[in-house]
Write an enzyme that holds these catalytic residues in place. Structure first.
Site, PDB file in Angstrom:
ATOM      1  N   GLU A 171      51.183  46.635  45.939  1.00 50.52           N
ATOM      2  CA  GLU A 171      49.991  47.593  47.094  1.00 50.52           C
ATOM      3  C   GLU A 171      51.075  48.653  47.598  1.00 50.52           C
ATOM      4  O   GLU A 171      52.146  49.000  47.031  1.00 50.52           O
ATOM      5  CB  GLU A 171      49.955  47.120  48.432  1.00 50.52           C
ATOM      6  CG  GLU A 171      49.027  45.418  47.983  1.00 50.52           C
ATOM      7  CD  GLU A 171      47.521  45.589  47.692  1.00 50.52           C
ATOM      8  OE1 GLU A 171      47.249  46.597  47.251  1.00 50.52           O
ATOM      9  OE2 GLU A 171      46.518  44.826  47.764  1.00 50.52           O
ATOM     10  N   HIS A 208      48.136  49.797  42.528  1.00 49.70           N
ATOM     11  CA  HIS A 208      48.196  48.666  42.741  1.00 49.70           C
ATOM     12  C   HIS A 208      48.662  47.941  41.459  1.00 49.70           C
ATOM     13  O   HIS A 208      47.605  48.048  40.223  1.00 49.70           O
ATOM     14  CB  HIS A 208      47.935  47.797  43.585  1.00 49.70           C
ATOM     15  CG  HIS A 208      46.780  46.578  43.438  1.00 49.70           C
ATOM     16  ND1 HIS A 208      45.917  46.594  43.821  1.00 49.70           N
ATOM     17  CD2 HIS A 208      46.889  45.578  42.557  1.00 49.70           C
ATOM     18  CE1 HIS A 208      44.762  45.513  43.587  1.00 49.70           C
ATOM     19  NE2 HIS A 208      45.552  44.973  42.379  1.00 49.70           N
ATOM     20  N   ASN A 266      43.004  50.759  44.033  1.00 51.31           N
ATOM     21  CA  ASN A 266      44.088  51.844  45.318  1.00 51.31           C
ATOM     22  C   ASN A 266      45.199  52.327  44.410  1.00 51.31           C
ATOM     23  O   ASN A 266      46.475  52.581  44.787  1.00 51.31           O
ATOM     24  CB  ASN A 266      44.842  50.765  46.036  1.00 51.31           C
ATOM     25  CG  ASN A 266      44.976  49.988  46.417  1.00 51.31           C
ATOM     26  OD1 ASN A 266      45.048  49.218  44.981  1.00 51.31           O
ATOM     27  ND2 ASN A 266      45.002  48.758  46.942  1.00 51.31           N
ATOM     28  N   ASP A 307      51.494  37.336  38.448  1.00 55.08           N
ATOM     29  CA  ASP A 307      51.066  37.225  40.395  1.00 55.08           C
ATOM     30  C   ASP A 307      50.707  35.895  40.116  1.00 55.08           C
ATOM     31  O   ASP A 307      49.960  35.697  38.939  1.00 55.08           O
ATOM     32  CB  ASP A 307      50.989  38.339  41.165  1.00 55.08           C
ATOM     33  CG  ASP A 307      50.054  38.696  39.850  1.00 55.08           C
ATOM     34  OD1 ASP A 307      49.151  38.542  39.186  1.00 55.08           O
ATOM     35  OD2 ASP A 307      49.283  40.002  40.408  1.00 55.08           O
TER      36      ASP A 307
HETATM   37  C1  GLP Z   1      44.484  41.776  40.828  1.00 54.38           C
HETATM   38  C2  GLP Z   1      45.480  41.820  40.225  1.00 54.38           C
HETATM   39  C3  GLP Z   1      45.888  43.095  39.173  1.00 54.38           C
HETATM   40  C4  GLP Z   1      45.014  43.731  38.986  1.00 54.38           C
HETATM   41  C5  GLP Z   1      43.629  44.080  39.308  1.00 54.38           C
HETATM   42  C6  GLP Z   1      42.131  44.501  38.801  1.00 54.38           C
HETATM   43  O1  GLP Z   1      44.579  42.299  42.356  1.00 54.38           O
HETATM   44  N1  GLP Z   1      46.747  41.970  40.617  1.00 54.38           N
HETATM   45  O2  GLP Z   1      47.137  43.066  38.273  1.00 54.38           O
HETATM   46  O3  GLP Z   1      45.524  44.958  37.435  1.00 54.38           O
HETATM   47  O4  GLP Z   1      43.086  42.654  39.926  1.00 54.38           O
HETATM   48  O5  GLP Z   1      41.768  44.592  38.214  1.00 54.38           O
HETATM   49  P1  GLP Z   1      40.845  44.712  37.429  1.00 54.38           P
HETATM   50  O6  GLP Z   1      41.345  44.468  35.904  1.00 54.38           O
HETATM   51  O7  GLP Z   1      39.215  43.061  37.676  1.00 54.38           O
HETATM   52  O8  GLP Z   1      39.874  45.507  37.345  1.00 54.38           O
END
Ligand code: GLP
Length: 243
Positions: free
Chosen positions: A143, A138, A136, A67
Site C-alpha cells: 500500500e 499498490h 492507489n 499475496d
Molecule cells: C488486489 C491485488 C493486486 C491487484 C489489485 C488490482 O488488491 N492484491 O495484486 O493488482 O487488486 O485489482 P484489479 O485487477 O481487480 O483492479
C-alpha cells in the site's frame, strides 16, 4: 520500459499471454510470479486456450504468487489460492506442488513471511513477474507508504483497498483486514516484469506511477527503476500516456 497499447481488454490480455508464453517456451522450467485481481483473468483464460490447443506445456513451470489474505484458508472462495486454482491451475498441466501462495492460515506473520522468502530464494527468484495495479498505486498488497526495501511482510489493508475488493465478498465485514504480500524489494528482484492495466479507472494511476515522481506514496512508481518492465494495457487505461 516498453509499452504495448492494445485496442481493448481482450487484446491486451492476448499480448500479456503472449509474453508469458514466450517465457514458458524459452525456459520450460521457469518461475512465473503470478497475480490475482480481475485484470489478469483474461490473460489466464488465453493461456488456458493455448494450453488446450496443445501449444503450451506447464509441466515444469513453477509459480510464486504475490499475496494472500491473512486468515483465509485455501478452500475459502475469496482466498487467492482458491482464485489461482479456479482461474488457472486446475485448467492447465502445472503440478500443484510447484505452485506457491503465501499461507494465509499461518497465524505467525513472521513465520509466514520468512517461509515465503525461503520459497522465493530456493527457486532462484522469479523469471517473469505479472502485476496488476491497484487504484492507489499498490502492487501486490504494498500500500502507499510501504518502504521500497521490504521483502515479504504482513500488511494492514487500507480502507480503499478493502472497499475495492469488497465486491468479491458477501459484506464489507468479511473483507480481511490484513494480508501477507511479497514486498517491493522481492518484486523488484524479478528478472522481468509485466504490468497489466485495463479500463479508464486505471488511467490516472498509470500516469502517476510511470510518469510521476518515484515515491513510496505511489508504490508502483518504483517500477521506473527496474530495467525490464513491460506495460500492457488497453486504450482506456493508457489514454494520454506517452512513452
Ligand atoms: C488486489 C491485488 C493486486 C491487484 C489489485 C488490482 O488488491 N492484491 O495484486 O493488482 O487488486 O485489482 P484489479 O485487477 O481487480 O483492479
Amino acid at each position: 520500459m516498453r509499452v504495448y497499447c492494445a485496442a481493448d481488454y481482450y487484446h491486451a490480455s492476448r499480448v500479456a499471454a503472449n509474453i508469458i508464453s514466450a517465457q514458458v517456451i524459452m525456459k520450460p522450467d521457469c518461475v512465473l510470479g503470478l497475480a490475482t485481481g480481475s485484470t489478469p483473468i483474461g490473460t489466464y483464460e488465453q493461456l488456458i486456450r493455448w494450453y488446450e490447443k496443445g501449444d503450451l506445456d506447464f509441466s515444469q513451470v513453477h509459480s510464486i504468487n504475490l499475496d494472500e489474505y491473512r486468515g483465509l484458508s485455501p478452500e475459502n472462495g475469496q482466498s487467492y489460492r482458491y482464485f489461482m486454482n479456479t482461474h488457472l491451475f486446475d485448467k492447465i498441466n502445472i503440478d500443484k506442488k510447484n505452485t506457491f501462495v503465501p499461507n494465509g492460515l499461518e497465524p505467525d506473520p513472521e513465520k509466514a513471511c520468512r517461509d515465503y522468502e525461503e520459497v522465493i530464494h530456493a527457486h532462484g527468484g522469479v523469471d517473469l513477474q505479472i502485476l496488476g495495479l491497484g487504484h492507489n498505486g499498490h502492487i501486490g498488497f504494498n500500500e502507499p507508504g510501504s518502504a521500497f526495501e521490504k521483502e515479504t511482510h504482513c500488511v494492514k489493508l487500507s480502507e480503499t483497498t478493502r472497499q475495492a475488493n469488497a465486491r468479491f465478498f458477501a459484506s464489507m465485514e468479511e473483507v480481511p483486514t490484513e494480508a501477507y504480500t511479497m514486498g517491493i524489494k522481492s518484486i523488484m528482484q524479478a528478472k522481468k516484469i509485466v504490468v497489466i492495466v485495463s479500463g479508464e479507472s486505471k488511467n490516472e494511476i498509470v500516469k502517476k506511477a510511470f510518469h510521476g515522481p518515484i515515491t513510496p506514496e505511489v508504490p508502483a512508481s518504483v517500477l521506473q527503476l527496474h530495467n525490464d518492465v513491460i506495460l500492457v494495457g488497453d486504450e482506456a487505461a493508457l489514454a494520454g500516456f506517452v512513452q
